[in-house]
Design a protein around this motif. Structure first.
Motif, PDB file in Angstrom:
ATOM      1  N   LEU A 112      -3.604   3.497  -2.746  1.00  0.00           N
ATOM      2  CA  LEU A 112      -2.973   4.657  -2.127  1.00  0.00           C
ATOM      3  C   LEU A 112      -3.855   5.237  -1.029  1.00  0.00           C
ATOM      4  CD1 LEU A 112      -0.649   6.784  -2.249  1.00  0.00           C
ATOM      5  CD2 LEU A 112      -2.093   8.060  -3.866  1.00  0.00           C
ATOM      6  N   LEU A 113      -3.238   5.500   0.140  1.00  0.00           N
ATOM      7  CA  LEU A 113      -3.843   6.276   1.207  1.00  0.00           C
ATOM      8  C   LEU A 113      -3.190   7.651   1.196  1.00  0.00           C
ATOM      9  CD1 LEU A 113      -3.757   3.621   4.079  1.00  0.00           C
ATOM     10  CD2 LEU A 113      -5.657   4.136   2.534  1.00  0.00           C
ATOM     11  N   GLY A 164      -0.781  -8.758   6.123  1.00  0.00           N
ATOM     12  CA  GLY A 164       0.294  -9.269   5.285  1.00  0.00           C
ATOM     13  C   GLY A 164       0.686  -8.361   4.146  1.00  0.00           C
ATOM     14  N   TYR A 165       0.349  -7.083   4.251  1.00  0.00           N
ATOM     15  CA  TYR A 165       0.750  -6.108   3.246  1.00  0.00           C
ATOM     16  C   TYR A 165       1.979  -5.341   3.730  1.00  0.00           C
ATOM     17  CZ  TYR A 165      -3.443  -6.361   0.250  1.00  0.00           C
ATOM     18  OH  TYR A 165      -4.426  -6.771  -0.616  1.00  0.00           O
ATOM     19  N   GLY A 166       2.652  -4.676   2.806  1.00  0.00           N
ATOM     20  CA  GLY A 166       3.709  -3.740   3.143  1.00  0.00           C
ATOM     21  C   GLY A 166       3.209  -2.324   2.935  1.00  0.00           C
ATOM     22  N   LEU A 167       3.917  -1.352   3.515  1.00  0.00           N
ATOM     23  CA  LEU A 167       3.551   0.051   3.383  1.00  0.00           C
ATOM     24  C   LEU A 167       4.727   0.831   2.812  1.00  0.00           C
ATOM     25  CD1 LEU A 167       1.299   2.160   4.062  1.00  0.00           C
ATOM     26  CD2 LEU A 167       2.604   2.636   6.151  1.00  0.00           C
ATOM     27  N   MET A 168       4.493   1.570   1.735  1.00  0.00           N
ATOM     28  CA  MET A 168       5.505   2.430   1.130  1.00  0.00           C
ATOM     29  C   MET A 168       5.105   3.875   1.403  1.00  0.00           C
ATOM     30  SD  MET A 168       6.870   2.515  -2.821  1.00  0.00           S
ATOM     31  CE  MET A 168       7.602   0.883  -2.716  1.00  0.00           C
ATOM     32  N   LEU A 169       5.906   4.576   2.203  1.00  0.00           N
ATOM     33  CA  LEU A 169       5.553   5.904   2.684  1.00  0.00           C
ATOM     34  C   LEU A 169       6.266   6.996   1.881  1.00  0.00           C
ATOM     35  CD1 LEU A 169       4.134   7.645   4.886  1.00  0.00           C
ATOM     36  CD2 LEU A 169       6.219   7.370   6.264  1.00  0.00           C
ATOM     37  N   ILE A 198       0.856  -1.175   0.000  1.00  0.00           N
ATOM     38  CA  ILE A 198       0.000   0.000   0.000  1.00  0.00           C
ATOM     39  C   ILE A 198       0.901   1.236   0.000  1.00  0.00           C
ATOM     40  CG2 ILE A 198      -1.728   1.309   1.304  1.00  0.00           C
ATOM     41  CD1 ILE A 198      -2.764  -1.315   0.176  1.00  0.00           C
ATOM     42  N   GLY A 199       0.627   2.181  -0.870  1.00  0.00           N
ATOM     43  CA  GLY A 199       1.326   3.456  -0.844  1.00  0.00           C
ATOM     44  C   GLY A 199       0.627   4.415   0.106  1.00  0.00           C
ATOM     45  N   MET A 200       1.396   5.302   0.720  1.00  0.00           N
ATOM     46  CA  MET A 200       0.809   6.325   1.588  1.00  0.00           C
ATOM     47  C   MET A 200       1.548   7.634   1.372  1.00  0.00           C
ATOM     48  SD  MET A 200      -0.153   6.127   5.609  1.00  0.00           S
ATOM     49  CE  MET A 200      -1.257   7.365   6.319  1.00  0.00           C
ATOM     50  N   LEU A 201       0.806   8.672   1.027  1.00  0.00           N
ATOM     51  CA  LEU A 201       1.365   9.992   0.761  1.00  0.00           C
ATOM     52  C   LEU A 201       0.916  10.950   1.855  1.00  0.00           C
ATOM     53  CD1 LEU A 201       2.833  11.986  -1.175  1.00  0.00           C
ATOM     54  CD2 LEU A 201       0.607  12.318  -2.308  1.00  0.00           C
ATOM     55  N   ARG A 242       7.746  14.452  -7.725  1.00  0.00           N
ATOM     56  CA  ARG A 242       8.252  13.772  -8.930  1.00  0.00           C
ATOM     57  C   ARG A 242       8.675  12.345  -8.602  1.00  0.00           C
ATOM     58  NH1 ARG A 242      10.447  18.948 -10.043  1.00  0.00           N
ATOM     59  NH2 ARG A 242      12.413  18.395  -9.027  1.00  0.00           N
ATOM     60  N   GLN A 243       9.299  12.171  -7.451  1.00  0.00           N
ATOM     61  CA  GLN A 243       9.692  10.827  -7.035  1.00  0.00           C
ATOM     62  C   GLN A 243       8.464   9.961  -6.807  1.00  0.00           C
ATOM     63  OE1 GLN A 243      12.407  10.727  -3.742  1.00  0.00           O
ATOM     64  NE2 GLN A 243      12.190   8.542  -3.410  1.00  0.00           N
ATOM     65  N   PHE A 244       7.459  10.540  -6.169  1.00  0.00           N
ATOM     66  CA  PHE A 244       6.212   9.808  -5.954  1.00  0.00           C
ATOM     67  C   PHE A 244       5.569   9.435  -7.287  1.00  0.00           C
ATOM     68  CE2 PHE A 244       1.539  10.239  -5.695  1.00  0.00           C
ATOM     69  CZ  PHE A 244       1.265   9.108  -4.938  1.00  0.00           C
ATOM     70  N   ALA A 245       5.523  10.377  -8.218  1.00  0.00           N
ATOM     71  CA  ALA A 245       4.912  10.103  -9.522  1.00  0.00           C
ATOM     72  C   ALA A 245       5.644   8.980 -10.247  1.00  0.00           C
ATOM     73  CB  ALA A 245       4.912  11.375 -10.380  1.00  0.00           C
ATOM     74  N   GLY A 246       6.961   8.899 -10.078  1.00  0.00           N
ATOM     75  CA  GLY A 246       7.712   7.814 -10.681  1.00  0.00           C
ATOM     76  C   GLY A 246       7.297   6.464 -10.142  1.00  0.00           C
ATOM     77  N   GLN A 247       7.038   6.392  -8.845  1.00  0.00           N
ATOM     78  CA  GLN A 247       6.597   5.128  -8.245  1.00  0.00           C
ATOM     79  C   GLN A 247       5.177   4.777  -8.670  1.00  0.00           C
ATOM     80  OE1 GLN A 247       8.619   3.059  -6.629  1.00  0.00           O
ATOM     81  NE2 GLN A 247      10.198   4.543  -7.170  1.00  0.00           N
ATOM     82  N   VAL A 248       4.351   5.792  -8.880  1.00  0.00           N
ATOM     83  CA  VAL A 248       3.008   5.536  -9.429  1.00  0.00           C
ATOM     84  C   VAL A 248       3.136   4.931 -10.821  1.00  0.00           C
ATOM     85  CG1 VAL A 248       0.864   6.601 -10.222  1.00  0.00           C
ATOM     86  CG2 VAL A 248       1.901   7.357  -8.078  1.00  0.00           C
ATOM     87  N   SER A 249       3.997   5.521 -11.654  1.00  0.00           N
ATOM     88  CA  SER A 249       4.187   5.016 -13.016  1.00  0.00           C
ATOM     89  C   SER A 249       4.730   3.592 -13.020  1.00  0.00           C
ATOM     90  CB  SER A 249       5.148   5.933 -13.791  1.00  0.00           C
ATOM     91  OG  SER A 249       4.615   7.232 -13.906  1.00  0.00           O
TER      92      SER A 249
END
Length: 340
Positions: A120-121, A90-95, A63-66, A106-113
């Protein structure tokens, strides 16, 4: 030089094959290893070539979190609630934070791509709501953890700011405090308007309309609360209580009243909003409207993972987690009666 898969592998201490398996969601991998690789990908800003990315064909179970920043007083509570639910499933979190402004985005947008996460939360960084909505419209499952009454065009978890403001007014009325002052938050935020509206409406219902001269603008900071209270004291307009729109500014209120040699709550009762950990340790301990930030993080994570695991439709209406009044020493009901 562009970041390569070799750079990722070296930083993560794994082989390029392992990085590739993480990117493509293939093969059995230790969950901790996969999480470490994804974290390195995020740190380095590595964006795989489209042809090399197979995540669109599978699931990352991440799960992404912004969030705007980790320095906000209640961010830790939201994160803890989110992590409790995410890890137990059993999920991971990418903050992701926006500490570096456009570069962070821009870094976040790269991970979305790169499709590095399944959903995403969001605690909205200022000015990003339209972009986040565009991600939702493109098919990324998104849930906003919303304390600002933004009412976005995608699913959200919110709280009862208007009811919370009304409960603060009700509490002060029961103490016989009929001339309250208010120190607001940022006027552009919906939560400020809702908290003030609920507070004002309850006073009006009781026959004690709020004196507009006793409404001072604040900015959700300790210094803002101190300055606003100083202005109130210098105005010469009598008041018997103060409702501050968050606990940090309420702590500033307490400081200003102490410096003016006014007793809390005997001379002036004080109520804040949020119930951050600080509230229990001010002098006196702060009465406040608890904004259930941990519960909001839990609810948002649970809604998103239920959708991802079962395909259950995300709710069109905001999922509401109610506020709750917490009474402590700054407005203790026995304080005034004990003197009489």
């Amino acid at each position: 030089m562009p970041i390569t898969i070799t750079d990722v592998a070296m930083r993560a201490g794994v082989s390029k094959t392992t990085v590739s398996r993480v990117l493509n969601g293939k093969g059995e991998l230790d969950a901790a290893t996969a999480a470490r690789v994804r974290q390195v990908i995020a740190e380095l800003g590595y964006v795989p070539k489209a042809g090399a990315v197979g995540l669109a064909r599978g699931r990352t179970r991440v799960i992404g979190m912004l969030v705007p920043s980790l320095t906000w007083p209640w961010i830790g509570e939201v994160l803890q609630g989110t992590v409790d639910v995410v890890e137990s499933a059993g999920y991971g979190l990418m903050l992701f934070t926006c500490n570096q402004g456009d570069q962070s985005m821009r870094q976040f947008a790269g991970q979305v791509s790169a499709k590095s996460f399944d959903g995403l939360l969001v605690i909205e960084p200022e000015g990003t709501l339209d972009y986040i909505n565009s991600l939702h419209e493109q098919g990324l499952p998104v849930i906003l953890i919303d304390d600002r009454e933004h009412r976005p065009r995608f699913p959200s978890v919110a709280t009862t700011n208007r009811i919370g403001g009304a409960s603060a007014a009700e509490h002060l009325l029961t103490l016989g405090r009929t001339k309250p002052a208010v120190i607001t938050g940022e006027v552009l935020w919906g939560c400020t308007r809702e908290r003030l509206a609920g507070f004002r409406a309850r006073l009006a219902e009781a026959g004690h309309p709020l004196d507009p001269r006793l409404v001072q603008g604040g900015d959700f900071t300790f210094e803002g609360g101190l300055r606003a209270t100083t202005r109130l004291l210098q105005s010469g307009i009598a008041f018997d209580s103060i409702f501050a729109h968050n606990d940090l500014s309420a702590a500033g209120v307490l400081q200003a009243l102490t410096e003016a040699k006014l007793r809390v709550p005997q001379d002036v009762a004080v109520v804040g909003f949020d119930d951050v950990p600080l509230a229990a340790y001010t002098n006196p301990p702060l009465s406040t409207v608890r904004q259930p930030m941990r519960a909001m993080g839990e609810a948002a994570a649970r809604l998103l993972m239920t959708h991802l695991d079962s395909g259950e439709q995300l709710p069109d209406e905001a999922f509401i987690v109610p506020t709750e009044l917490v009474v402590r020493g700054s407005s203790h009901p026995q304080a005034r009666s004990a003197e009489n």
